[in-house]
Design a protein around this motif. Structure first.
Motif, mmCIF file in Angstrom:
data_model
loop_
_atom_site.group_PDB
_atom_site.id
_atom_site.type_symbol
_atom_site.label_atom_id
_atom_site.label_comp_id
_atom_site.label_asym_id
_atom_site.label_seq_id
_atom_site.Cartn_x
_atom_site.Cartn_y
_atom_site.Cartn_z
ATOM 1 N N ASN A 46 21.387 -12.831 14.915
ATOM 2 C CA ASN A 46 21.486 -14.076 15.675
ATOM 3 C C ASN A 46 20.187 -14.895 15.633
ATOM 4 O OD1 ASN A 46 19.751 -12.701 17.346
ATOM 5 N ND2 ASN A 46 21.129 -12.666 19.119
ATOM 6 N N GLY A 47 19.203 -14.417 14.860
ATOM 7 C CA GLY A 47 17.950 -15.142 14.722
ATOM 8 C C GLY A 47 16.844 -14.671 15.644
ATOM 9 N N HIS A 48 17.170 -13.887 16.663
ATOM 10 C CA HIS A 48 16.155 -13.341 17.558
ATOM 11 C C HIS A 48 15.402 -12.210 16.877
ATOM 12 C CE1 HIS A 48 18.841 -15.309 20.529
ATOM 13 N NE2 HIS A 48 17.689 -15.575 21.122
ATOM 14 N N SER A 49 14.201 -11.954 17.366
ATOM 15 C CA SER A 49 13.426 -10.833 16.834
ATOM 16 C C SER A 49 12.718 -10.115 17.976
ATOM 17 C CB SER A 49 12.409 -11.318 15.799
ATOM 18 O OG SER A 49 11.463 -12.178 16.402
ATOM 19 N N ALA A 50 12.310 -8.875 17.707
ATOM 20 C CA ALA A 50 11.587 -8.065 18.692
ATOM 21 C C ALA A 50 10.470 -7.325 17.973
ATOM 22 C CB ALA A 50 12.527 -7.087 19.372
ATOM 23 N N ASN A 51 9.287 -7.315 18.583
ATOM 24 C CA ASN A 51 8.133 -6.634 18.000
ATOM 25 C C ASN A 51 7.950 -5.257 18.617
ATOM 26 O OD1 ASN A 51 7.365 -8.841 16.385
ATOM 27 N ND2 ASN A 51 6.287 -9.773 18.100
ATOM 28 N N ILE A 52 7.521 -4.310 17.794
ATOM 29 C CA ILE A 52 7.079 -3.002 18.264
ATOM 30 C C ILE A 52 5.556 -3.064 18.288
ATOM 31 C CG2 ILE A 52 6.894 -0.547 17.713
ATOM 32 C CD1 ILE A 52 9.641 -1.191 18.579
ATOM 33 N N LYS A 53 4.958 -2.814 19.460
ATOM 34 C CA LYS A 53 3.503 -2.878 19.595
ATOM 35 C C LYS A 53 2.930 -1.498 19.902
ATOM 36 C CE LYS A 53 2.908 -7.688 20.708
ATOM 37 N NZ LYS A 53 2.156 -8.622 21.538
ATOM 38 N N ALA A 54 1.708 -1.271 19.438
ATOM 39 C CA ALA A 54 1.059 0.031 19.555
ATOM 40 C C ALA A 54 0.647 0.388 20.975
ATOM 41 C CB ALA A 54 -0.160 0.098 18.636
ATOM 42 N N GLY A 55 0.627 -0.575 21.902
ATOM 43 C CA GLY A 55 0.240 -0.273 23.267
ATOM 44 C C GLY A 55 1.333 -0.512 24.286
ATOM 45 N N GLY A 79 2.640 13.439 29.016
ATOM 46 C CA GLY A 79 3.604 12.352 29.101
ATOM 47 C C GLY A 79 4.352 12.086 27.811
ATOM 48 N N TYR A 80 5.209 11.096 27.876
ATOM 49 C CA TYR A 80 5.959 10.581 26.725
ATOM 50 C C TYR A 80 5.920 9.068 26.840
ATOM 51 C CZ TYR A 80 9.767 9.769 23.432
ATOM 52 O OH TYR A 80 10.517 9.348 22.359
ATOM 53 N N HIS A 81 5.421 8.404 25.789
ATOM 54 C CA HIS A 81 5.220 6.956 25.791
ATOM 55 C C HIS A 81 6.035 6.385 24.628
ATOM 56 C CE1 HIS A 81 1.891 3.653 26.438
ATOM 57 N NE2 HIS A 81 3.108 3.184 26.581
ATOM 58 N N VAL A 82 6.919 5.425 24.903
ATOM 59 C CA VAL A 82 7.790 4.883 23.860
ATOM 60 C C VAL A 82 7.920 3.368 24.008
ATOM 61 C CG1 VAL A 82 9.883 5.316 25.226
ATOM 62 C CG2 VAL A 82 10.075 5.068 22.744
ATOM 63 N N HIS A 83 7.913 2.694 22.862
ATOM 64 C CA HIS A 83 8.255 1.266 22.810
ATOM 65 C C HIS A 83 9.373 1.140 21.787
ATOM 66 C CE1 HIS A 83 7.143 -3.199 22.072
ATOM 67 N NE2 HIS A 83 7.904 -3.080 23.137
ATOM 68 N N PHE A 84 10.465 0.513 22.167
ATOM 69 C CA PHE A 84 11.610 0.435 21.266
ATOM 70 C C PHE A 84 12.214 -0.955 21.292
ATOM 71 C CE2 PHE A 84 12.918 2.124 25.346
ATOM 72 C CZ PHE A 84 13.954 1.285 25.720
ATOM 73 N N ARG A 97 4.922 8.448 21.242
ATOM 74 C CA ARG A 97 3.706 9.251 21.257
ATOM 75 C C ARG A 97 3.701 10.128 22.509
ATOM 76 N NH1 ARG A 97 4.369 3.777 22.228
ATOM 77 N NH2 ARG A 97 2.664 2.759 23.281
ATOM 78 N N ILE A 98 2.903 11.211 22.448
ATOM 79 C CA ILE A 98 2.818 12.175 23.539
ATOM 80 C C ILE A 98 1.381 12.194 24.059
ATOM 81 C CG2 ILE A 98 3.106 14.592 24.205
ATOM 82 C CD1 ILE A 98 5.175 14.744 21.872
ATOM 83 N N PRO A 99 1.113 11.489 25.169
ATOM 84 C CA PRO A 99 -0.249 11.462 25.712
ATOM 85 C C PRO A 99 -0.532 12.619 26.671
ATOM 86 C CG PRO A 99 1.092 9.821 26.810
ATOM 87 C CD PRO A 99 1.972 10.490 25.806
ATOM 88 N N VAL A 100 -1.717 13.195 26.527
ATOM 89 C CA VAL A 100 -2.247 14.174 27.475
ATOM 90 C C VAL A 100 -3.480 13.521 28.087
ATOM 91 C CG1 VAL A 100 -3.265 16.462 27.760
ATOM 92 C CG2 VAL A 100 -1.421 16.113 26.099
ATOM 93 N N GLU A 101 -3.499 13.384 29.416
ATOM 94 C CA GLU A 101 -4.596 12.681 30.084
ATOM 95 C C GLU A 101 -5.320 13.586 31.066
ATOM 96 O OE1 GLU A 101 -2.493 8.285 29.841
ATOM 97 O OE2 GLU A 101 -2.961 9.114 31.798
ATOM 98 N N LEU A 102 -6.644 13.524 31.029
ATOM 99 C CA LEU A 102 -7.508 14.222 31.973
ATOM 100 C C LEU A 102 -8.356 13.160 32.660
ATOM 101 C CD1 LEU A 102 -8.597 17.181 29.691
ATOM 102 C CD2 LEU A 102 -6.823 17.196 31.445
ATOM 103 N N ALA A 122 -0.857 12.739 20.942
ATOM 104 C CA ALA A 122 -0.330 13.583 19.868
ATOM 105 C C ALA A 122 0.945 12.972 19.300
ATOM 106 C CB ALA A 122 -0.050 14.983 20.398
ATOM 107 N N SER A 123 1.179 13.222 18.032
ATOM 108 C CA SER A 123 2.422 12.861 17.333
ATOM 109 C C SER A 123 2.837 11.403 17.431
ATOM 110 C CB SER A 123 3.563 13.747 17.829
ATOM 111 O OG SER A 123 3.256 15.099 17.669
ATOM 112 N N PRO A 124 1.914 10.442 17.227
ATOM 113 C CA PRO A 124 2.352 9.039 17.235
ATOM 114 C C PRO A 124 3.180 8.737 15.979
ATOM 115 C CG PRO A 124 -0.034 9.197 16.872
ATOM 116 C CD PRO A 124 0.484 10.583 17.011
#
Length: 192
Positions: A46-55, A79-84, A97-102, A122-124
């Protein structure tokens, strides 16, 4: 590596609970983040677009929060961090990606604390399905920094504003250089 980090987090929580009853709390949370470099763009019919960003994306987490002293606490989370992109009939894309935070905090009073620490990711992976299957790319694990402030609405619920600095480097493929994963976010955490 993920299993080792998770096992260490659980072991540390049980040791702390045995030594300092009442000072340890468990935490679960979720938040939305925005920022980072564009990794891919999905274009719809339909002409629309969506960006996947690293943050950007949604992050969920669980872990422990340990009160070391009256004004100092430590927090460890997995955690589990996702952009879709919104799914389309011909495919979709996501960056996971799987973030481990201290993190360490200084308590300003009973409602506010500020802190920061380290974030190991981990695992981006950038993945596409269907028409977007040509964007698949694995990134190297990375380490970044976190700064945040948290406001406690009550004893069990806190709202966090945070800033994260991190970079992602592809393992191989057509992309070169590092992508900024720098982002800001707002989180809601429940402590029990």
């Amino acid at each position: 590596m993920k299993k080792i980090l998770f096992a260490a987090l659980i072991a540390a929580s049980f040791n702390a609970a045995a030594d300092n009853a009442g000072a340890l709390r468990y935490v679960v949370g979720a938040g939305l983040t925005i920022g980072g470099d564009k990794l891919a763009t999905a274009t719809y019919t339909n002409g629309h677009s969506a960006n996947i960003k690293a943050g950007s994306g949604l992050q969920v987490l669980g872990g422990v929060d340990y009160r070391v002293a009256e004004q100092v606490s430590l927090q460890a989370t997995l955690g589990y961090h996702v952009h879709f992109t919104p799914s389309a009939s011909n495919g979709d894309a996501s960056f996971t990606r799987i973030p481990v935070e201290l993190l360490a905090y200084y308590h300003l009073n009973n409602q506010w604390r500020v802190g920061g620490g380290v974030r190991y990711v981990a695992s981006p992976e950038l993945n596409g399905k269907g028409a977007a299957s040509n964007i698949d790319m694995d990134f190297k694990n990375t380490t970044g920094a976190v700064l945040e402030a948290e406001y406690f609405v009550n004893h069990n619920f806190g709202v966090k504003l945070r800033a994260v600095s991190e970079k992602y480097e592809p393992k191989s493929g057509k992309y070169t250089g590092k992508a900024s994963g720098n982002h800001i976010g707002i989180f809601g955490n429940y402590y029990f």
